[in-house]
Design a protein around this motif. Structure first.
Motif, short mmCIF file in Angstrom:
data_model
loop_
_atom_site.label_atom_id
_atom_site.label_comp_id
_atom_site.label_asym_id
_atom_site.label_seq_id
_atom_site.Cartn_x
_atom_site.Cartn_y
_atom_site.Cartn_z
N ALA A 340 68.49 62.23 -1.92
CA ALA A 340 68.64 62.56 -0.51
C ALA A 340 67.29 62.76 0.16
CB ALA A 340 69.49 63.82 -0.35
N ASN A 341 66.39 63.48 -0.51
CA ASN A 341 65.06 63.70 0.05
C ASN A 341 64.29 62.40 0.16
OD1 ASN A 341 65.65 66.41 0.20
ND2 ASN A 341 64.57 66.94 -1.69
N GLN A 342 64.46 61.52 -0.83
CA GLN A 342 63.80 60.22 -0.79
C GLN A 342 64.29 59.40 0.41
OE1 GLN A 342 64.48 57.87 -4.31
NE2 GLN A 342 63.40 56.09 -3.52
N LEU A 343 65.58 59.49 0.69
CA LEU A 343 66.17 58.75 1.81
C LEU A 343 65.91 59.42 3.16
CD1 LEU A 343 69.66 57.91 0.25
CD2 LEU A 343 67.79 56.29 0.70
N LYS A 344 65.31 60.61 3.14
CA LYS A 344 65.05 61.41 4.33
C LYS A 344 66.34 61.89 4.98
CE LYS A 344 60.54 59.33 5.31
NZ LYS A 344 59.69 58.66 6.33
N PHE A 345 67.37 62.10 4.16
CA PHE A 345 68.60 62.70 4.66
C PHE A 345 68.44 64.21 4.69
CE2 PHE A 345 71.77 59.23 3.04
CZ PHE A 345 71.15 58.30 3.85
N ASN A 346 69.19 64.87 5.53
CA ASN A 346 69.23 66.33 5.58
C ASN A 346 70.51 66.77 4.89
OD1 ASN A 346 66.86 66.48 7.51
ND2 ASN A 346 68.30 65.26 8.70
N SER A 347 70.44 66.87 3.57
CA SER A 347 71.63 67.12 2.77
C SER A 347 71.75 68.57 2.36
CB SER A 347 71.62 66.24 1.51
OG SER A 347 71.74 64.87 1.85
N ILE A 348 73.00 69.05 2.34
CA ILE A 348 73.29 70.41 1.92
C ILE A 348 74.50 70.40 0.99
CG2 ILE A 348 72.37 71.48 4.01
CD1 ILE A 348 75.22 71.71 5.07
N LYS A 349 74.64 71.45 0.21
CA LYS A 349 75.79 71.63 -0.66
C LYS A 349 76.62 72.79 -0.12
CE LYS A 349 78.28 71.40 -4.55
NZ LYS A 349 79.30 72.43 -4.27
N LYS A 350 77.92 72.53 0.03
CA LYS A 350 78.87 73.56 0.44
C LYS A 350 79.94 73.70 -0.65
CE LYS A 350 78.75 75.43 3.92
NZ LYS A 350 78.07 76.67 4.36
N ALA A 351 80.91 74.56 -0.43
CA ALA A 351 81.88 74.91 -1.47
C ALA A 351 82.68 73.70 -1.95
CB ALA A 351 82.83 75.98 -0.94
N ALA A 352 82.97 73.69 -3.24
CA ALA A 352 83.71 72.58 -3.85
C ALA A 352 85.15 72.51 -3.37
CB ALA A 352 83.67 72.70 -5.37
N ASP A 353 85.67 73.60 -2.81
CA ASP A 353 87.05 73.58 -2.30
C ASP A 353 87.10 73.16 -0.83
OD1 ASP A 353 86.05 75.78 -0.99
OD2 ASP A 353 87.55 77.19 -1.76
N TYR A 354 85.99 72.67 -0.31
CA TYR A 354 85.88 72.17 1.05
C TYR A 354 85.93 73.26 2.13
CZ TYR A 354 86.87 67.82 -1.38
OH TYR A 354 86.83 66.77 -2.27
N SER A 355 85.92 74.50 1.74
CA SER A 355 85.84 75.56 2.75
C SER A 355 84.43 75.57 3.32
CB SER A 355 86.18 76.92 2.14
OG SER A 355 85.28 77.25 1.10
N LEU A 356 84.33 75.98 4.56
CA LEU A 356 83.03 75.99 5.23
C LEU A 356 82.72 77.35 5.82
CD1 LEU A 356 82.86 72.46 6.90
CD2 LEU A 356 81.55 73.32 4.97
#
Length: 365
Positions: A340-356
């Motif tokens: 993601a960093n190589q692609l210059k994306f702004n990526s984040i990890k959130k909960a595996a159950d899709y809650s936000l």
């Protein structure tokens, strides 16, 4: 996009604003590597060229990227006339995605505007400088489903960050305050607007028919304009239109025959609407039409492209100097952050159950 992916990614929006449910919604951000946001971009007043732009508030760090130009194009019905501006974030802009509210942050509708977490890359905690949240405040905290998220937006701005307004433009949710207007139109026009339930898991929203043989698209755009006007009223800087990929799902899923061309017409109309109101606009998913839409949308919001191994299409935004705000739910940050960093994306990890909720929140950088 498969039906399975639609089901999983829509958990975030479906739970929003449900009575007795906590809501919030997407947040995008250019974050600082320290606790203080820096510069998130450049704004240009309407009618002024990018060369005369002045710096806007933001979160600046060595990895935050240079500020991007912003062109102003507000007209009547948008922001304050000639002083209106369209904000556009730089390519590398940290974001936070919060749908569900937390009572500890009741003063800001459940949105944790002060979140600061250690990124996957290590070092000091970082803050998002762009928050993509719902148009309305958390229903459980506000006590209703009609309170605009103005308090959260003001608090976000007070920290030098920006706010993106979540609006569902492709499915009709029965917990929204304007829901009955959709039902009434559907019933009076041969039941030609509301399609199949979004999924068995989420029967409380139905796929919208964006064809225009009975004026469906015209009606939808009128309703979306009313919602976007509320985004402007609440002080948002941008808007994210969700569920703009019905053509990819097909009639067996949506209940409607929607062609790729029809989807393009609708999506481009939404982008134009946002710009007329003085807001920047995100393209949500719809990977199959990125080449046709990258020129009219200001940034991309994507869910799960690393999980589904389809991130390559999103690079068109980066090549155009526009950011990609990306979230993974099931994939471990160690498995995608380097890419993601190589692609210059702004990526984040959130909960595996899709809650936000506000946490977990793990930016890649």
């Amino acid at each position: 996009m498969t039906k399975l992916r639609s089901i999983s990614t829509r958990l975030t929006a479906v739970t929003a604003l449900l009575p007795l449910a906590v809501t919030g919604l997407y947040a995008s951000a250019e974050a600082a590597t320290t606790a203080t946001p820096g510069t998130t971009g450049v704004t240009v007043t309407a009618g002024v060229t990018a060369g005369a732009a002045t710096a806007g508030p933001a979160g600046g760090t060595a990895s935050g990227g240079a500020a991007s130009a912003v062109t102003g194009a507000a007209t009547s019905g948008g922001r304050s006339g000639a002083s209106a501006a369209i904000w556009r974030p730089p390519v590398q802009s940290r974001w936070q995605y919060q749908l569900q509210g937390t009572k500890a942050f009741a003063a800001t509708g459940g949105i944790n505007v002060g979140i600061c977490e250690t990124p996957q890359s290590g070092g000091a905690c970082v803050r998002p400088s762009i928050f993509d949240i719902d148009l309305y405040a958390d229903a459980e905290i506000a006590g209703n489903n009609t309170t605009l998220n103005t308090a959260a937006v003001k608090a976000i701005h007070a920290r030098g960050a920006k706010a993106v307004c979540y609006v569902d433009a492709g499915s009709i949710e029965d917990f929204r305050p304007d829901y009955q207007e959709f039902v009434d139109w559907h019933e009076s026009h041969g039941k030609s607007l509301l399609g199949k339930p979004f999924s068995d898991e989420f029967p409380n929203e139905r796929w919208a028919n964006i064809n225009n043989d009975k004026g469906q698209r015209d009606f939808l755009l009128k309703m979306m304009e009313a919602r976007v006007d509320k985004c402007v009223q609440a002080g948002f800087d941008g808007v994210e239109f969700d569920v703009v990929h019905a053509h990819e799902e097909g009639k067996s899923v949506t209940g409607w025959d929607i062609s790729p061309q029809t989807q393009l017409v609708y999506n481009k109309a939404l982008a134009d609407m946002a710009h007329r109101k003085g807001l920047s606009v995100a393209l949500k998913n719809d990977l199959s039409q990125i080449d046709e839409l990258v020129s009219v949308f200001d940034y991309a919001v994507n869910e799960g492209c690393f999980q589904w191994q389809e991130c390559s299409a999103l690079s068109a935004f980066v090549r155009a100097g526009k950011p990609v705000f990306q979230v993974e739910y099931k994939t471990s940050p160690g498995g995608y952050c380097a890419k993601a960093n190589q692609l210059k994306f702004n990526s984040i990890k959130k909960a595996a159950d899709y809650s936000l909720y506000d946490k977990p929140y793990k930016p890649c950088r």
